[in-house]
Design a protein around this motif. Structure first.
Motif, mmCIF file in Angstrom:
data_model
loop_
_atom_site.group_PDB
_atom_site.id
_atom_site.type_symbol
_atom_site.label_atom_id
_atom_site.label_comp_id
_atom_site.label_asym_id
_atom_site.label_seq_id
_atom_site.Cartn_x
_atom_site.Cartn_y
_atom_site.Cartn_z
ATOM 1 N N TRP A 1 -15.622 -29.403 0.108
ATOM 2 C CA TRP A 1 -14.682 -29.532 -0.497
ATOM 3 C C TRP A 1 -14.027 -28.425 -1.205
ATOM 4 O O TRP A 1 -14.982 -27.320 -1.541
ATOM 5 N N ALA A 2 -12.858 -28.231 -1.642
ATOM 6 C CA ALA A 2 -12.264 -27.328 -2.344
ATOM 7 C C ALA A 2 -11.207 -27.336 -3.413
ATOM 8 O O ALA A 2 -10.672 -28.669 -3.356
ATOM 9 N N VAL A 3 -10.588 -26.635 -3.888
ATOM 10 C CA VAL A 3 -9.670 -26.897 -5.065
ATOM 11 C C VAL A 3 -8.180 -26.011 -4.274
ATOM 12 O O VAL A 3 -8.426 -24.921 -4.162
ATOM 13 N N GLN A 4 -7.292 -26.647 -3.853
ATOM 14 C CA GLN A 4 -6.218 -25.972 -3.310
ATOM 15 C C GLN A 4 -5.162 -25.992 -4.465
ATOM 16 O O GLN A 4 -4.762 -26.845 -5.273
ATOM 17 N N LEU A 5 -4.560 -24.575 -4.581
ATOM 18 C CA LEU A 5 -3.830 -24.147 -5.604
ATOM 19 C C LEU A 5 -2.455 -23.935 -4.963
ATOM 20 O O LEU A 5 -1.321 -23.531 -5.992
ATOM 21 N N GLY A 6 -2.096 -23.716 -3.934
ATOM 22 C CA GLY A 6 -0.609 -23.671 -3.239
ATOM 23 C C GLY A 6 -0.663 -23.500 -1.854
ATOM 24 O O GLY A 6 -1.877 -23.438 -1.142
ATOM 25 N N SER A 7 0.438 -23.860 -1.227
ATOM 26 C CA SER A 7 0.312 -23.578 0.354
ATOM 27 C C SER A 7 2.000 -22.726 0.637
ATOM 28 O O SER A 7 2.841 -23.378 -0.075
ATOM 29 N N PHE A 8 1.909 -21.887 1.379
ATOM 30 C CA PHE A 8 2.956 -20.809 1.431
ATOM 31 C C PHE A 8 3.433 -20.461 2.779
ATOM 32 O O PHE A 8 2.469 -20.707 3.810
ATOM 33 N N ALA A 9 4.679 -20.525 3.041
ATOM 34 C CA ALA A 9 5.156 -20.263 4.579
ATOM 35 C C ALA A 9 4.811 -18.739 4.503
ATOM 36 O O ALA A 9 4.541 -18.146 5.763
ATOM 37 N N ASP A 10 5.043 -18.004 3.588
ATOM 38 C CA ASP A 10 4.985 -16.375 3.529
ATOM 39 C C ASP A 10 3.361 -16.018 3.218
ATOM 40 O O ASP A 10 2.942 -16.348 2.127
ATOM 41 N N LYS A 11 2.779 -15.486 4.108
ATOM 42 C CA LYS A 11 1.341 -15.131 3.968
ATOM 43 C C LYS A 11 1.258 -14.314 2.526
ATOM 44 O O LYS A 11 0.269 -14.218 2.148
ATOM 45 N N ASP A 12 2.249 -13.209 2.467
ATOM 46 C CA ASP A 12 2.157 -12.168 1.527
ATOM 47 C C ASP A 12 2.090 -13.108 0.260
ATOM 48 O O ASP A 12 1.275 -12.526 -0.740
ATOM 49 N N ASN A 13 2.875 -14.148 0.079
ATOM 50 C CA ASN A 13 2.866 -14.884 -1.133
ATOM 51 C C ASN A 13 1.393 -15.253 -1.382
ATOM 52 O O ASN A 13 0.854 -15.225 -2.674
ATOM 53 N N ALA A 14 0.793 -16.083 -0.330
ATOM 54 C CA ALA A 14 -0.494 -16.334 -0.270
ATOM 55 C C ALA A 14 -1.465 -15.599 -0.935
ATOM 56 O O ALA A 14 -2.292 -15.675 -1.602
ATOM 57 N N ALA A 54 -15.886 -30.113 -6.831
ATOM 58 C CA ALA A 54 -14.674 -29.562 -6.825
ATOM 59 C C ALA A 54 -13.947 -30.124 -8.067
ATOM 60 O O ALA A 54 -12.873 -29.358 -8.468
ATOM 61 N N GLU A 55 -14.300 -31.372 -8.565
ATOM 62 C CA GLU A 55 -13.350 -32.002 -9.710
ATOM 63 C C GLU A 55 -13.620 -31.065 -10.818
ATOM 64 O O GLU A 55 -12.717 -31.085 -11.601
ATOM 65 N N ALA A 56 -14.730 -30.728 -10.870
ATOM 66 C CA ALA A 56 -15.304 -29.991 -11.977
ATOM 67 C C ALA A 56 -14.779 -28.324 -12.217
ATOM 68 O O ALA A 56 -14.286 -27.859 -13.256
ATOM 69 N N MET A 57 -14.557 -28.048 -10.847
ATOM 70 C CA MET A 57 -13.744 -26.780 -10.785
ATOM 71 C C MET A 57 -12.340 -26.888 -11.216
ATOM 72 O O MET A 57 -11.772 -26.012 -11.995
ATOM 73 N N ALA A 58 -11.725 -27.911 -10.462
ATOM 74 C CA ALA A 58 -10.335 -28.126 -11.194
ATOM 75 C C ALA A 58 -10.126 -28.435 -12.562
ATOM 76 O O ALA A 58 -9.044 -27.828 -12.930
ATOM 77 N N ALA A 59 -10.853 -28.863 -13.085
ATOM 78 C CA ALA A 59 -10.760 -29.333 -14.593
ATOM 79 C C ALA A 59 -11.048 -27.827 -15.316
ATOM 80 O O ALA A 59 -10.228 -27.685 -16.301
ATOM 81 N N ARG A 60 -11.971 -27.027 -14.796
ATOM 82 C CA ARG A 60 -11.932 -25.570 -15.377
ATOM 83 C C ARG A 60 -10.846 -24.810 -15.180
ATOM 84 O O ARG A 60 -10.418 -23.953 -16.261
ATOM 85 N N LYS A 67 -3.180 -25.117 -12.106
ATOM 86 C CA LYS A 67 -3.319 -26.614 -11.686
ATOM 87 C C LYS A 67 -3.577 -26.439 -10.236
ATOM 88 O O LYS A 67 -3.102 -25.874 -9.474
ATOM 89 N N GLY A 68 -4.551 -27.366 -9.844
ATOM 90 C CA GLY A 68 -4.923 -27.496 -8.528
ATOM 91 C C GLY A 68 -5.262 -28.862 -8.039
ATOM 92 O O GLY A 68 -5.315 -29.600 -8.676
ATOM 93 N N GLN A 69 -5.448 -28.996 -6.627
ATOM 94 C CA GLN A 69 -5.778 -30.331 -6.069
ATOM 95 C C GLN A 69 -7.066 -30.309 -5.349
ATOM 96 O O GLN A 69 -7.215 -29.480 -4.452
ATOM 97 N N VAL A 70 -7.852 -31.334 -5.698
ATOM 98 C CA VAL A 70 -9.148 -31.485 -4.847
ATOM 99 C C VAL A 70 -8.820 -31.846 -3.236
ATOM 100 O O VAL A 70 -8.201 -32.690 -3.287
ATOM 101 N N VAL A 71 -9.334 -30.974 -2.342
ATOM 102 C CA VAL A 71 -9.105 -31.315 -1.020
ATOM 103 C C VAL A 71 -10.617 -31.327 -0.227
ATOM 104 O O VAL A 71 -11.276 -30.460 -0.646
ATOM 105 N N PRO A 72 -10.668 -31.988 0.690
ATOM 106 C CA PRO A 72 -11.805 -31.747 1.646
ATOM 107 C C PRO A 72 -11.867 -30.535 2.415
ATOM 108 O O PRO A 72 -10.765 -29.793 2.524
ATOM 109 N N HIS A 73 -12.879 -29.738 2.603
ATOM 110 C CA HIS A 73 -12.861 -28.655 3.198
ATOM 111 C C HIS A 73 -13.885 -28.722 4.381
ATOM 112 O O HIS A 73 -14.968 -29.189 4.306
#
Length: 74
Positions: A1-14, A54-60, A67-73
């Protein structure tokens, strides 16, 4: 599990977001996803041992206005 914070087409932004999160003490990493429109570079924190962790990390993160979203890893 992980917390996803963004998804970018431009690797530099990520990379910039991941570096900023690492500077703040978070275990940020990039994960790639191949799509019909090209590669997406996802910024995640983790991995966490289970969904509850992961939910606890997202809350922190939310407490510091990240703001993040909990996702399987992986």
């Amino acid at each position: 599990w992980a917390v996803q914070l963004g998804s970018f087409a431009d690797k530099d932004n990520a990379e910039r977001l991941a570096a900023d999160l690492r500077d703040k003490g978070y275990a940020a990493f990039l994960s790639q996803l191949e799509t019909d429109k090209g590669t997406l570079h996802r910024v995640r924190i983790g991995p966490q041992k289970d969904g509850d962790a992961a939910e606890a990390m997202a809350a922190r993160l939310l407490k510091v206005d990240i703001k993040g979203q909990v996702v399987p890893h992986p």
